[in-house]
Design a protein around this motif. Structure first.
Motif, PDB file in Angstrom:
ATOM      1  N   TYR A  23       3.901 -46.376-106.035  1.00 47.39           N
ATOM      2  CA  TYR A  23       5.911 -46.176-105.597  1.00 47.39           C
ATOM      3  C   TYR A  23       5.623 -44.325-104.554  1.00 47.39           C
ATOM      4  CZ  TYR A  23      10.676 -44.077-105.127  1.00 47.39           C
ATOM      5  OH  TYR A  23      11.793 -43.473-104.247  1.00 47.39           O
ATOM      6  N   LEU A  24       5.061 -43.596-105.472  1.00 43.17           N
ATOM      7  CA  LEU A  24       4.798 -41.942-104.844  1.00 43.17           C
ATOM      8  C   LEU A  24       3.978 -42.117-103.313  1.00 43.17           C
ATOM      9  CD1 LEU A  24       4.009 -40.383-108.365  1.00 43.17           C
ATOM     10  CD2 LEU A  24       6.133 -39.696-106.536  1.00 43.17           C
ATOM     11  N   MET A  25       2.980 -43.082-104.136  1.00 40.27           N
ATOM     12  CA  MET A  25       1.863 -42.986-101.927  1.00 40.27           C
ATOM     13  C   MET A  25       3.260 -43.764-101.445  1.00 40.27           C
ATOM     14  SD  MET A  25      -1.302 -44.618-104.662  1.00 40.27           S
ATOM     15  CE  MET A  25      -2.192 -45.406-102.674  1.00 40.27           C
ATOM     16  N   LEU A  26       3.419 -44.711-101.347  1.00 45.75           N
ATOM     17  CA  LEU A  26       4.803 -45.419-100.934  1.00 45.75           C
ATOM     18  C   LEU A  26       5.872 -44.491 -99.977  1.00 45.75           C
ATOM     19  CD1 LEU A  26       5.598 -48.146 -99.391  1.00 45.75           C
ATOM     20  CD2 LEU A  26       6.790 -48.709-100.571  1.00 45.75           C
ATOM     21  N   ALA A  27       6.311 -43.833-100.636  1.00 46.83           N
ATOM     22  CA  ALA A  27       7.335 -43.088-100.181  1.00 46.83           C
ATOM     23  C   ALA A  27       6.384 -42.203 -99.754  1.00 46.83           C
ATOM     24  CB  ALA A  27       8.213 -42.042-102.257  1.00 46.83           C
ATOM     25  N   GLU A  70      16.503 -32.925 -99.908  1.00 54.63           N
ATOM     26  CA  GLU A  70      15.804 -31.696-100.670  1.00 54.63           C
ATOM     27  C   GLU A  70      14.756 -32.641-101.854  1.00 54.63           C
ATOM     28  OE1 GLU A  70      19.010 -32.338-100.452  1.00 54.63           O
ATOM     29  OE2 GLU A  70      19.948 -30.662 -99.773  1.00 54.63           O
ATOM     30  N   THR A  71      14.791 -34.073-101.713  1.00 54.51           N
ATOM     31  CA  THR A  71      13.644 -35.224-102.920  1.00 54.51           C
ATOM     32  C   THR A  71      12.740 -35.715-101.885  1.00 54.51           C
ATOM     33  OG1 THR A  71      15.427 -35.434-104.422  1.00 54.51           O
ATOM     34  CG2 THR A  71      13.687 -36.569-104.444  1.00 54.51           C
ATOM     35  N   ALA A  72      13.328 -35.916-100.811  1.00 52.10           N
ATOM     36  CA  ALA A  72      11.769 -35.495 -99.680  1.00 52.10           C
ATOM     37  C   ALA A  72      11.221 -34.926 -98.765  1.00 52.10           C
ATOM     38  CB  ALA A  72      12.363 -36.550 -98.779  1.00 52.10           C
ATOM     39  N   ALA A  73      11.530 -34.028 -98.868  1.00 52.37           N
ATOM     40  CA  ALA A  73      10.576 -32.616 -98.985  1.00 52.37           C
ATOM     41  C   ALA A  73       9.575 -32.745-100.155  1.00 52.37           C
ATOM     42  CB  ALA A  73      11.192 -31.656 -98.415  1.00 52.37           C
ATOM     43  N   LEU A  74      10.115 -32.232-101.406  1.00 53.21           N
ATOM     44  CA  LEU A  74       9.068 -32.967-101.960  1.00 53.21           C
ATOM     45  C   LEU A  74       7.960 -33.512-102.100  1.00 53.21           C
ATOM     46  CD1 LEU A  74      12.494 -31.764-105.213  1.00 53.21           C
ATOM     47  CD2 LEU A  74       9.989 -30.140-104.312  1.00 53.21           C
ATOM     48  N   LEU A  75       8.879 -34.696-101.984  1.00 54.28           N
ATOM     49  CA  LEU A  75       8.071 -36.356-102.436  1.00 54.28           C
ATOM     50  C   LEU A  75       6.660 -35.759-101.651  1.00 54.28           C
ATOM     51  CD1 LEU A  75       9.980 -38.754-102.693  1.00 54.28           C
ATOM     52  CD2 LEU A  75       8.941 -37.809-104.307  1.00 54.28           C
ATOM     53  N   LEU A 131       3.436 -33.174-102.359  1.00 52.66           N
ATOM     54  CA  LEU A 131       3.044 -33.114-103.823  1.00 52.66           C
ATOM     55  C   LEU A 131       1.583 -33.386-103.072  1.00 52.66           C
ATOM     56  CD1 LEU A 131       5.106 -35.973-105.834  1.00 52.66           C
ATOM     57  CD2 LEU A 131       4.520 -33.729-105.952  1.00 52.66           C
ATOM     58  N   SER A 132       0.371 -33.026-104.016  1.00 52.91           N
ATOM     59  CA  SER A 132      -0.682 -33.323-103.564  1.00 52.91           C
ATOM     60  C   SER A 132      -0.833 -34.765-104.868  1.00 52.91           C
ATOM     61  CB  SER A 132      -1.400 -32.280-103.837  1.00 52.91           C
ATOM     62  OG  SER A 132      -1.619 -31.954-106.051  1.00 52.91           O
ATOM     63  N   PRO A 133      -1.844 -35.312-104.430  1.00 55.88           N
ATOM     64  CA  PRO A 133      -2.739 -36.570-104.851  1.00 55.88           C
ATOM     65  C   PRO A 133      -2.680 -35.918-106.805  1.00 55.88           C
ATOM     66  CG  PRO A 133      -4.324 -36.006-103.172  1.00 55.88           C
ATOM     67  CD  PRO A 133      -3.201 -35.079-103.564  1.00 55.88           C
ATOM     68  N   ALA A 134      -2.764 -34.600-106.741  1.00 57.12           N
ATOM     69  CA  ALA A 134      -3.051 -34.285-108.107  1.00 57.12           C
ATOM     70  C   ALA A 134      -1.662 -33.984-109.201  1.00 57.12           C
ATOM     71  CB  ALA A 134      -3.659 -33.465-108.527  1.00 57.12           C
ATOM     72  N   GLN A 135      -0.723 -34.048-108.199  1.00 56.82           N
ATOM     73  CA  GLN A 135       0.349 -33.207-108.658  1.00 56.82           C
ATOM     74  C   GLN A 135       1.105 -34.845-108.778  1.00 56.82           C
ATOM     75  OE1 GLN A 135       1.610 -31.569-105.207  1.00 56.82           O
ATOM     76  NE2 GLN A 135       2.314 -29.639-106.694  1.00 56.82           N
ATOM     77  N   MET A 136       0.580 -35.725-107.722  1.00 57.42           N
ATOM     78  CA  MET A 136       1.498 -37.178-107.862  1.00 57.42           C
ATOM     79  C   MET A 136       1.101 -37.510-109.195  1.00 57.42           C
ATOM     80  SD  MET A 136       1.902 -38.682-104.232  1.00 57.42           S
ATOM     81  CE  MET A 136      -0.035 -38.806-103.531  1.00 57.42           C
ATOM     82  N   LEU A 137      -0.826 -38.055-109.413  1.00 59.83           N
ATOM     83  CA  LEU A 137      -1.242 -37.838-110.785  1.00 59.83           C
ATOM     84  C   LEU A 137      -0.473 -38.185-112.277  1.00 59.83           C
ATOM     85  CD1 LEU A 137      -4.983 -38.146-109.700  1.00 59.83           C
ATOM     86  CD2 LEU A 137      -3.866 -40.483-109.729  1.00 59.83           C
ATOM     87  N   LYS A 138      -0.314 -36.945-111.880  1.00 53.93           N
ATOM     88  CA  LYS A 138       0.040 -35.683-113.100  1.00 53.93           C
ATOM     89  C   LYS A 138       1.768 -36.807-113.367  1.00 53.93           C
ATOM     90  CE  LYS A 138       1.023 -31.735-114.870  1.00 53.93           C
ATOM     91  NZ  LYS A 138       0.831 -29.962-115.456  1.00 53.93           N
TER      92      LYS A 138
END
Length: 107
Positions: A17-21, A41-46, A49-56
């Motif tokens: 989901y994070l990668m798709l978003a 705002e949520t779109a800007a945060l998404l 995100l770095s790959p490491a942040q997405m994994l976390k």
């Protein structure tokens, strides 16, 4: 399915989901806001995100996405219970309009 398997599936769904978003936001921001049902705002945060942040973030034990079709009317339109195939397109369009309107109200 045991508890470990369920958590692994949730993590995988979250990461997908994070990668798709992020991909949708980078390709077409306005369409992504509509399709994902998120605020600017949520779109800007998404997007940031770095790959490491997405994994976390994906490793949490709660699904990050949620069903936008949350009532009987929308589910009925999406599943076309009791309707002919000719009305399928109109029903899906009506469901999309209802869900989009609810997103605007929440934002």
């Amino acid at each position: 399915m045991n508890s470990d398997q369920i958590l692994a599936e949730i993590r995988e769904a979250n990461l997908s989901y994070l990668m798709l978003a992020q991909s949708l936001i980078r390709a077409d921001r306005e369409q992504a806001l509509f399709r994902l049902g998120v605020s600017e705002e949520t779109a800007a945060l998404l997007e940031a995100l770095s790959p490491a942040q997405m994994l976390k973030i994906a490793a949490c034990n709660t699904l990050l996405c949620r069903m936008r079709a949350d009532d009987d009317l929308v589910w009925g339109l999406l599943t076309n219970h009791g309707k002919s195939a000719a009305n399928e397109g109109v029903s899906r369009l009506h469901a999309s309009i209802l869900m989009a309107g609810r997103h605007r109200e929440a934002a």
